[in-house]
Design a protein around this motif. Structure first.
Motif, mmCIF file in Angstrom:
data_model
loop_
_atom_site.group_PDB
_atom_site.id
_atom_site.type_symbol
_atom_site.label_atom_id
_atom_site.label_comp_id
_atom_site.label_asym_id
_atom_site.label_seq_id
_atom_site.Cartn_x
_atom_site.Cartn_y
_atom_site.Cartn_z
ATOM 1 N N GLY A 1 -7.568 0.466 -2.016
ATOM 2 C CA GLY A 1 -7.475 -0.341 -3.230
ATOM 3 C C GLY A 1 -7.067 -1.734 -2.794
ATOM 4 N N PHE B 1 -4.748 -5.136 -3.472
ATOM 5 C CA PHE B 1 -3.609 -5.716 -4.181
ATOM 6 C C PHE B 1 -3.529 -7.193 -3.850
ATOM 7 N N GLU C 1 -3.960 -5.862 -9.400
ATOM 8 C CA GLU C 1 -4.677 -4.795 -8.711
ATOM 9 C C GLU C 1 -6.175 -4.989 -8.895
ATOM 10 N N ARG C 2 -6.916 -4.622 -7.882
ATOM 11 C CA ARG C 2 -8.356 -4.483 -8.081
ATOM 12 C C ARG C 2 -8.773 -3.126 -7.525
ATOM 13 N N LEU C 3 -9.293 -2.279 -8.406
ATOM 14 C CA LEU C 3 -9.612 -0.905 -8.021
ATOM 15 C C LEU C 3 -11.119 -0.648 -8.136
ATOM 16 N N TRP D 1 -1.165 2.888 -13.389
ATOM 17 C CA TRP D 1 -1.512 1.775 -12.496
ATOM 18 C C TRP D 1 -1.086 0.418 -13.061
ATOM 19 N N GLU E 1 2.049 -2.948 -11.663
ATOM 20 C CA GLU E 1 2.045 -4.420 -11.623
ATOM 21 C C GLU E 1 3.329 -4.975 -12.241
ATOM 22 N N ASN F 1 5.276 1.554 -4.792
ATOM 23 C CA ASN F 1 3.958 2.167 -4.861
ATOM 24 C C ASN F 1 4.065 3.682 -4.659
ATOM 25 N N TYR G 1 -5.999 6.927 -6.584
ATOM 26 C CA TYR G 1 -7.112 5.980 -6.574
ATOM 27 C C TYR G 1 -8.386 6.715 -6.976
#
Ligand code: SF4
Lengths: 185, 502
Positions: free
Chosen positions: B163, B165, B179-181, B471, B475, B490, B497
């Motif tokens: 993932g 971050f 976050e970018r998932l 999730w 943040e 975390n 994920y």
């Protein structure tokens, strides 16, 4: 607190005797190493694990290799944080299209000589998620993206399966493939 | 009447939806639901779609009402819930990516799961489109003096899922995490279409491998609800037995990993041993270390013989005292507590608004546990009580796990002692319809929504991992903490994920 320390000091080790290297894996490695110079790694291997799309089941079992029962480090095999420090990429999961680029980059960052191990049915290209638009080549086999030296099947492979495969790799990397398993000898 | 149910007054529930009601609503009622969400009167557990219809799974924690609301979108558009309810943002971005439905008013139009790498777009639409053109993902702008950014991932150091971050920090302090998932998106929902129940259950059982029992059980519940079949009591109890073993094993793993990230490896080593003991027992008794494919539609695939019962009794007798030592080590190491206490705090109001379940919610005062509140069989016969804490920090999330391990060990003993006799599996008759299944995984409630066609095959299956609602809170948890505490935060969340990316 002290109880746990004393317990740890005084109790018998739970670590198990080493399994024998996997015969099938030795045979596969013999073939894949034929064209390449064998590196003398001093019986040590640094592994960079890359999850390229796994359901995380494979990761759980790879993690288990570090527990006291399997204690991977006693064989000189250890997990490292960067592909730049790695001899082996241990890749899990069907390779998703979203991860393929990062996986290739990790491979390019790994210095030669290097080996690629595909761990788990998904990484071997016969996992349950295939076929799918979201997987490289629809089946997500690691071999679609990288040259794979060793396949370890299983859903997920057990720690013993993984250990036997890695021990075979260690033998092969050390130039100690048994004659029977090495097609060039 | 609960405020949630009041929104559907005068409507008839769809007759083919089980066991919870589904209502088809018009735009007006949909907007009333949005109002209710905005005022925190009830919670959104999921929002997903079919080509012509958007569905919201809504839950009222007070009356325990669980409802599916569906809005037809013949023009492919629907009023965004996210406009007034932030927890819906990622659901709606995903709806655009996968189904191609357009949430009117949605302010964040960046693709979420679609990274521009698929050979098509809108894979779940009735007419998928041309591929999304490759694009640079625009992270949210951050302004301020002396701020710097740290990009991490998708590949992380360590054996964990991928993932991305994006940290923005001021010195040591994290100002924002974004976050970018979507990296491990496997196309699961599309893959499930057209499958028979058994094949689909195996795949749903791998949405998040660590929660395989929970996912398979939620799927089986949905299928059984459609079929109108009550699985045999022994099967239900064996499912609960496996679910608790899964919880114990995962909590051991998490407790160890959290302590390891606080550089306290002794507990990690011991937890690793405890976890391994559970998996070995599971292998001996059920034939698979993670118990994959053991829960099947109609029951379970394996029975437990007296030898197995004795084996699991031995396991619990062994684990309980050993775990007590680990807990006392945690509780008596000030340097460790110094790292976990007051780190990564999430406020109770945020947890409530996001309806975050599992250890994230229960560590911050949200008592919801589907074993007690929604999917209570067989837990109502076992005197199950959820564990709740208030502090909302890493330490509280560790304690939730500790107390849940103890409760689960007790549950395992009870189940072994009272296991009903009888068959463990029944055939499900082929029937069309819709069903919703719930099961409490170690990280929170798993939902599976299922629509079967006349031939009993999957027309649409939507598995929702609890991580979807956890999730975004990570943040929030890291804000104001130092970058070096991120691994700790975390791990204390341990979101999936794979379960999120589908
Ligand atoms: S091989 Fe099995 S455990 Fe491993 S990633 Fe695939 S589905 Fe998950």
């Amino acid at each position: 607190m002290r109880r746990l320390y004393f317990h740890s000091l005084l109790s018998r080790a739970v670590t198990e005797p080493a399994p024998t290297p996997d015969e099938r894996a030795l045979a596969e490695l013999g073939a894949s190493l034929r064209a390449r110079a064998r590196a003398r790694l001093g019986r040590s291997l640094a592994i960079r694990e890359v999850d390229a799309g796994s359901c995380n089941g494979c990761e759980l079992e790879i993690h288990a290799l570090n527990n006291a029962f399997y204690d991977l480090e006693r064989f000189g095999i250890r997990f490292v944080a960067s592909p730049r420090h790695a001899d082996v990429l241990l890749v899990t999961g069907p390779v998703t299209r979203n991860m393929a680029f990062a996986l290739k980059r990790a491979f390019d960052c790994t210095p030669d000589p290097k080996w690629v191990v595909a761990a788990g049915d998904c990484a071997c290209g016969r996992g349950l998620f295939a076929p799918s638009y979201a997987l490289e080549g629809e089946d997500g086999a690691v071999a679609r993206v990288l040259p794979v030296d060793l396949h370890i099947p299983g859903c997920p492979p057990t720690p013993v399966d993984l250990l036997r495969g890695l021990l075979a790799l260690l033998e092969a990397a050390d130039g100690r493939i048994p004659h029977a398993a090495c097609p060039t000898c | 009447m609960s405020e949630l149910l009041a929104c559907f007054e005068g409507l008839r529930a769809e007759p083919d939806h089980h066991p919870w009601p589904r209502f088809r609503v018009d735009r007006e009622r949909w907007l009333a639901l949005r109002q209710g969400l905005a005022r925190d009167r009830f919670a959104l557990l999921a929002e997903f779609g079919e080509p012509q219809e958007v569905h919201a799974i809504l839950f009222d924690g007070e009356s325990l009402a669980l409802v599916v609301a569906s809005l037809a979108c013949p023009t492919g558009r629907f009023p965004s819930l996210a406009v007034d309810h932030l927890p819906a943002v990622r659901f709606e971005r995903t709806l655009r990516d996968l189904v191609g439905l357009e949430p009117e008013g949605l302010f964040d139009l960046r693709p979420w799961l679609d990274h521009g790498k698929w050979p098509l777009s809108r894979p779940l639409a009735s007419n998928p489109g041309a591929p999304e053109v490759a694009f640079d993902y625009a992270f949210l702008p951050v302004e301020g003096e002396g701020l710097h950014q740290i990009p991490v991932g998708p590949i992380h150091a360590g054996i964990i899922e991928p993932g991305h971050f994006r940290f923005t920090a001021s010195g040591e302090t994290v100002v924002r995490l974004e976050e970018r998932l979507g990296w491990v998106h496997k196309g699961i929902e599309k893959r499930l279409v057209g499958l028979d129940l058994e094949s689909a259950c195996r795949i749903v059982g791998r949405v998040s491998g660590d929660s395989t029992v929970a996912f398979a059980w939620a799927f089986a519940r949905a299928a059984e609800a459609i079929a109108g079949v009550v699985p045999p009591a022994r099967a239900v109890w064996l499912r609960a037995l496996m679910l608790e073993l899964e919880r114990i094993a995962n909590h051991f793993g998490d407790i160890g990993a959290i302590c390891n990230d606080a550089a306290f490896t002794l507990i990690h080593a011991h937890c690793g041993i405890l976890r391994e003991r559970v998996l070995r027992a599971a292998h001996e008794v059920f034939g698979h270390r993670l118990m994959m494919d053991r829960v099947v539609p109609g029951g379970v695939a394996v029975d437990l013989d007296p030898g197995g019962i004795a084996r699991l009794h031995r396991l619990v007798d062994e684990l309980a005292p050993a775990f007590d030592k680990v807990v006392s080590a945690y509780d008596n190491t000030p340097s460790l507590l110094d790292r976990t206490a007051e780190t990564g705090r999430v406020s109770p109001s945020l947890v409530r608004r996001f309806a975050a379940g599992g250890h994230v919610g229960r560590a911050a005062g949200r008592p919801f546990d589907s074993r007690a509140h929604l999917a209570t069989e067989p837990y109502d016969d076992l005197g199950f009580r959820p564990v709740v804490r208030e502090a909302g920090d890493v330490d509280a999330r560790v304690w939730i796990r500790i107390e849940e391990v103890r409760e689960s060990l007790r549950l395992v003993r009870e189940i072994l002692a009272k296991l009903p006799a009888g068959p463990v599996r029944v055939e499900l008759p082929v029937r069309a319809g819709c069903g919703l299944g719930v099961a409490e995984a170690f990280r929170g409630e798993v939902l599976v929504w299922l629509r079967l066609d006349e031939a009993g095959r999957v027309r649409r299956c939507y598995p929702r991992d609890p991580s979807w609602l956890q999730w975004p809170l990570l943040e929030a948890a890291i804000e104001g903490n130092i970058v070096a505490d991120f691994p700790l935060c975390n791990k204390s969340f341990n979101c999936s994920y794979s379960g999120h990316d589908l």
